[in-house]
Design a protein around this motif. Structure first.
Motif, PDB file in Angstrom:
ATOM      1  N   THR A  40    -102.577  31.042 -18.048  1.00 13.73           N
ATOM      2  CA  THR A  40    -103.137  31.895 -16.988  1.00 13.73           C
ATOM      3  C   THR A  40    -103.425  31.141 -15.693  1.00 13.73           C
ATOM      4  O   THR A  40    -103.030  31.576 -14.611  1.00 13.73           O
ATOM      5  CB  THR A  40    -104.445  32.549 -17.485  1.00 13.73           C
ATOM      6  N   VAL A  99    -106.346  45.020 -14.635  1.00 15.35           N
ATOM      7  CA  VAL A  99    -106.497  44.158 -15.813  1.00 15.35           C
ATOM      8  C   VAL A  99    -105.203  44.238 -16.616  1.00 15.35           C
ATOM      9  O   VAL A  99    -104.639  45.323 -16.792  1.00 15.35           O
ATOM     10  CB  VAL A  99    -107.700  44.627 -16.660  1.00 15.35           C
ATOM     11  N   GLY A 100    -104.720  43.101 -17.074  1.00 18.78           N
ATOM     12  CA  GLY A 100    -103.483  43.108 -17.861  1.00 18.78           C
ATOM     13  C   GLY A 100    -103.214  41.772 -18.513  1.00 18.78           C
ATOM     14  O   GLY A 100    -103.878  40.769 -18.217  1.00 18.78           O
ATOM     15  N   GLU A 128    -105.239  26.044 -23.737  1.00 16.02           N
ATOM     16  CA  GLU A 128    -105.003  26.560 -22.375  1.00 16.02           C
ATOM     17  C   GLU A 128    -104.472  25.435 -21.491  1.00 16.02           C
ATOM     18  O   GLU A 128    -105.038  24.340 -21.504  1.00 16.02           O
ATOM     19  CB  GLU A 128    -106.305  27.113 -21.761  1.00 16.02           C
ATOM     20  N   SER A 131    -104.536  43.815 -21.503  1.00 10.34           N
ATOM     21  CA  SER A 131    -105.464  42.798 -20.988  1.00 10.34           C
ATOM     22  C   SER A 131    -105.043  41.437 -21.519  1.00 10.34           C
ATOM     23  O   SER A 131    -104.234  41.336 -22.455  1.00 10.34           O
ATOM     24  CB  SER A 131    -106.898  43.096 -21.457  1.00 10.34           C
ATOM     25  N   GLY A 132    -105.629  40.394 -20.952  1.00 10.19           N
ATOM     26  CA  GLY A 132    -105.390  39.045 -21.470  1.00 10.19           C
ATOM     27  C   GLY A 132    -105.957  38.896 -22.868  1.00 10.19           C
ATOM     28  O   GLY A 132    -105.388  38.187 -23.713  1.00 10.19           O
ATOM     29  N   GLN A 133    -107.076  39.569 -23.126  1.00 12.31           N
ATOM     30  CA  GLN A 133    -107.668  39.525 -24.465  1.00 12.31           C
ATOM     31  C   GLN A 133    -106.683  40.049 -25.498  1.00 12.31           C
ATOM     32  O   GLN A 133    -106.502  39.448 -26.562  1.00 12.31           O
ATOM     33  CB  GLN A 133    -108.942  40.371 -24.510  1.00 12.31           C
ATOM     34  N   THR A 174    -104.344  39.570 -15.113  1.00 11.55           N
ATOM     35  CA  THR A 174    -105.459  39.980 -14.260  1.00 11.55           C
ATOM     36  C   THR A 174    -105.742  38.952 -13.155  1.00 11.55           C
ATOM     37  O   THR A 174    -106.290  39.303 -12.124  1.00 11.55           O
ATOM     38  CB  THR A 174    -106.735  40.094 -15.139  1.00 11.55           C
ATOM     39  N   LYS A 175    -105.398  37.708 -13.405  1.00 11.79           N
ATOM     40  CA  LYS A 175    -105.779  36.610 -12.511  1.00 11.79           C
ATOM     41  C   LYS A 175    -104.699  36.420 -11.440  1.00 11.79           C
ATOM     42  O   LYS A 175    -104.399  37.352 -10.729  1.00 11.79           O
ATOM     43  CB  LYS A 175    -106.042  35.351 -13.343  1.00 11.79           C
ATOM     44  N   THR A 224    -111.943  34.396 -25.201  1.00 13.04           N
ATOM     45  CA  THR A 224    -111.058  33.954 -26.287  1.00 13.04           C
ATOM     46  C   THR A 224    -111.890  33.266 -27.364  1.00 13.04           C
ATOM     47  O   THR A 224    -111.641  33.425 -28.563  1.00 13.04           O
ATOM     48  CB  THR A 224    -109.997  32.985 -25.723  1.00 13.04           C
ATOM     49  N   TYR A 235    -111.221  29.881 -22.610  1.00  9.22           N
ATOM     50  CA  TYR A 235    -111.974  30.960 -21.971  1.00  9.22           C
ATOM     51  C   TYR A 235    -113.026  31.542 -22.934  1.00  9.22           C
ATOM     52  O   TYR A 235    -112.772  31.667 -24.134  1.00  9.22           O
ATOM     53  CB  TYR A 235    -110.951  32.018 -21.557  1.00  9.22           C
ATOM     54  N   ASN A 258    -103.838  37.489 -26.153  1.00  8.83           N
ATOM     55  CA  ASN A 258    -104.187  36.379 -27.042  1.00  8.83           C
ATOM     56  C   ASN A 258    -104.403  36.844 -28.477  1.00  8.83           C
ATOM     57  O   ASN A 258    -104.039  36.158 -29.425  1.00  8.83           O
ATOM     58  CB  ASN A 258    -105.415  35.633 -26.513  1.00  8.83           C
ATOM     59  N   ASN A 265    -110.320  27.604 -18.571  1.00 10.43           N
ATOM     60  CA  ASN A 265    -111.256  28.422 -17.805  1.00 10.43           C
ATOM     61  C   ASN A 265    -112.592  28.436 -18.538  1.00 10.43           C
ATOM     62  O   ASN A 265    -112.633  28.898 -19.676  1.00 10.43           O
ATOM     63  CB  ASN A 265    -110.705  29.853 -17.697  1.00 10.43           C
ATOM     64  N   SER A 303    -103.412  36.086 -18.962  1.00 12.12           N
ATOM     65  CA  SER A 303    -104.197  37.175 -18.427  1.00 12.12           C
ATOM     66  C   SER A 303    -103.573  37.418 -17.058  1.00 12.12           C
ATOM     67  O   SER A 303    -103.787  36.639 -16.127  1.00 12.12           O
ATOM     68  CB  SER A 303    -105.669  36.783 -18.295  1.00 12.12           C
ATOM     69  N   ASP A 360    -102.051  29.393 -23.467  1.00  8.90           N
ATOM     70  CA  ASP A 360    -102.498  30.361 -22.464  1.00  8.90           C
ATOM     71  C   ASP A 360    -102.304  29.697 -21.098  1.00  8.90           C
ATOM     72  O   ASP A 360    -102.997  28.746 -20.751  1.00  8.90           O
ATOM     73  CB  ASP A 360    -103.977  30.711 -22.731  1.00  8.90           C
TER      74      ASP A 360
HETATM   75  C1  LIG Z   1    -109.510  36.053 -18.030  1.00 10.24           C
HETATM   76  C2  LIG Z   1    -108.847  35.241 -19.062  1.00 10.24           C
HETATM   77  C3  LIG Z   1    -108.498  35.801 -20.301  1.00 10.24           C
HETATM   78  C4  LIG Z   1    -108.838  37.221 -20.666  1.00 10.24           C
HETATM   79  O1  LIG Z   1    -108.088  38.073 -19.873  1.00 10.24           O
HETATM   80  P1  LIG Z   1    -108.532  39.586 -19.495  1.00 10.24           P
HETATM   81  O2  LIG Z   1    -107.383  40.048 -18.690  1.00 10.24           O
HETATM   82  O3  LIG Z   1    -109.816  39.498 -18.760  1.00 10.24           O
HETATM   83  O4  LIG Z   1    -108.676  40.322 -20.789  1.00 10.24           O
HETATM   84  C5  LIG Z   1    -107.832  34.995 -21.199  1.00 10.24           C
HETATM   85  N1  LIG Z   1    -107.547  33.707 -20.919  1.00 10.24           N
HETATM   86  C6  LIG Z   1    -107.868  33.140 -19.737  1.00 10.24           C
HETATM   87  C7  LIG Z   1    -107.528  31.711 -19.478  1.00 10.24           C
HETATM   88  C8  LIG Z   1    -108.532  33.882 -18.775  1.00 10.24           C
HETATM   89  O5  LIG Z   1    -108.859  33.304 -17.598  1.00 10.24           O
END
Ligand SMILES: *Cc1c(COP(=O)(O)O)cnc(C)c1O
Length: 425
Positions: A185, A217-218, A154, A84-86, A207-208, A113, A110, A89, A158, A205, A183
């Motif tokens: 993303t 999710v990644g 970032e 995940s993005g979590q 995921t976005k 974070t 975010y 980070n 977000n 992330s 970050d």
């Molecule tokens: C969504 C997001 C995250 C967390 O990512 P996940 O994949 O939901 O764990 C971290 N940083 C930013 C900028 C995000 O938009």
């Protein structure tokens, strides 16, 4: 790939180069383990003396191909996928910070974070100081301490959509002998490559926009290979002194520019285990193949809608860096000349309830806890993602209580505008 290709080509082809008779499409190595001929071969892998796969918690060929693609897109030396993005980070910071250490972070980040850094990492004994990313270098400098290990921000925050002055942040970080972690993303490497502006580590992330279809999710971490850990050896003993859990191997000595990612894989992933599932890496790769097309369309649609919203008298304010009167317009022109992202923050005239009513009236654009995928969606952070934060914390994180986060998809923009218009009533 041997030649240096442009981003569009990297999106489609990088990472997987099949040999004679091998699958044209990146295969899903749906296997936890990998076979060797004898015990000696396996032992060398465990000692990090040979490279090769042995257990998917550490490395998997599908994941590695996708990580290589993302690393190439960012212009880095190596990448790693996370679940995940979590996780990305967390590992990015935890790889160089331990109990008793400290780091500095922009407030414009975010919500997840924000909690990870200010609550959970604090429980691990790692302290963090928030700073206003728009403050002067002198002001931000005051947050640094002898035990500070990195600076974090970032590219586009977000959900506040604030644009980071990456060069300024890199200058401050490097003056203090620490890396800048960004970050990336929301911008994606299609619109901004933070390494070109001095960032040392980039996280995502995936995921976005990278996945882009809301299927998996990644996360990902990419190392530029530029930070000289040995020049600040006393600050980063985890990289520059022997690792007892790896027979006294020293990452910078054995792996040079690959030290940071190798440690993240060999130590963080081995011990904490937030690996991305190979199936998800495969889905992520499908998304990456069209990233350059989608990001362009997201930006075109968002620009049109931001302009439309800013002309509407029911709208109190619009934050989109593509608008000429936006406070981040100049930074966006410097760092994001081809467009920022598809996310717009705006507020309606009237009370909080006005925002809720508007969102409930939308038909095509859905309320979902997501952002940055092909389908347009909307969220009210104060009632949803950022519920845990107080009004003061909200403001600190650049989230006005009336902020509506509109993630503009790749549908027909006239259809989207018609939906917004009818919902405004
Ligand atoms: C969504 C997001 C995250 C967390 O990512 P996940 O994949 O939901 O764990 C971290 N940083 C930013 C900028 C995000 O938009």
């Amino acid at each position: 790939m041997e030649k240096k290709y442009r981003p569009e080509t990297l999106c489609v082809q990088e990472g997987w180069s099949p040999k004679k008779g091998e699958p044209r499409v990146l295969p899903i190595y749906q296997s936890t383990t990998f076979k060797y001929d004898n015990s000696e071969q396996m032992a060398r892998l465990f000692d990090l003396e040979d490279s090769g796969y042995f257990y998917t918690r550490l490395q998997n060929p599908t994941n590695d191909a996708v990580a290589a693609k993302i690393a190439a897109l960012e212009g880095g030396v190596a990448g790693m996928l996370t679940s995940s993005g979590q996780a990305a980070n967390f590992y990015a910071v935890f790889n160089i910070c331990e109990s008793g250490d400290h780091f500095v972070c922009s407030t414009a980040i975010y919500g997840g974070t924000y909690n990870l850094f200010s609550v959970t990492m604090k429980k691990l004994g790692i302290e963090m100081t928030f700073i206003d990313q728009n403050a002067s270098e002198e002001e931000i400098q005051k947050a640094f301490r002898p035990n500070t290990k990195c600076l974090f921000g970032e590219t586009i925050s977000n959900p506040g959509c604030e644009v980071l002055d990456i060069e300024k942040f890199a200058r401050i970080a490097h003056r203090n002998g620490v890396p800048l972690i960004v970050d990336n993303t929301f911008a994606t490497p299609i619109n901004c490559r933070p390494f070109e502006w001095g960032a040392d580590i980039v996280t995502h992330s995936t995921t976005k926009y990278m996945d882009g279809h809301a299927t998996a999710v990644g996360g990902a971490i990419v190392d530029s290979g530029n930070f000289d850990w040995d020049a600040h050896a006393d600050k980063f003993p985890g990289l520059t002194t022997p690792d007892d859990s790896y027979h006294g191997l020293t990452y910078t000595k054995s792996f040079g520019k690959m030290a940071y990612i190798t440690k993240a894989t060999a130590q963080m992933m081995r011990d904490l285990g937030s690996i991305q599932a190979p199936m998800n890496a495969f889905l992520l790769n499908l998304g990456l193949e069209t990233l350059h097309l989608r990001v362009k369309r997201h930006c075109e649609n968002a620009q049109r809608i931001a302009e439309w919203l800013s002309q509407n008298d029911k709208v109190a304010w619009v934050n989109y860096s593509g608008l000429p009167d936006n406070p981040y317009h100049a930074l966006a022109q410097k760092y994001l000349p081809n467009g920022s992202c598809g996310v717009i923050a705006f507020g309606l005239k009237g009370s909080r309830e006005e925002a809720i009513r508007f969102m409930d009236n939308l038909k095509l654009i859905c309320i979902v806890t997501h952002v940055a995928d092909a389908r347009s969606c909307v969220l009210h952070p104060a009632s949803h993602t950022h519920r845990q934060l107080s009004d003061e914390q909200l403001r600190e994180a650049g989230v006005a209580p009336d902020l509506i986060r509109l993630s503009v998809g790749i549908e027909n923009v006239e259809d989207l505008i018609a939906d917004i218009e009818q919902a405004l009533g």
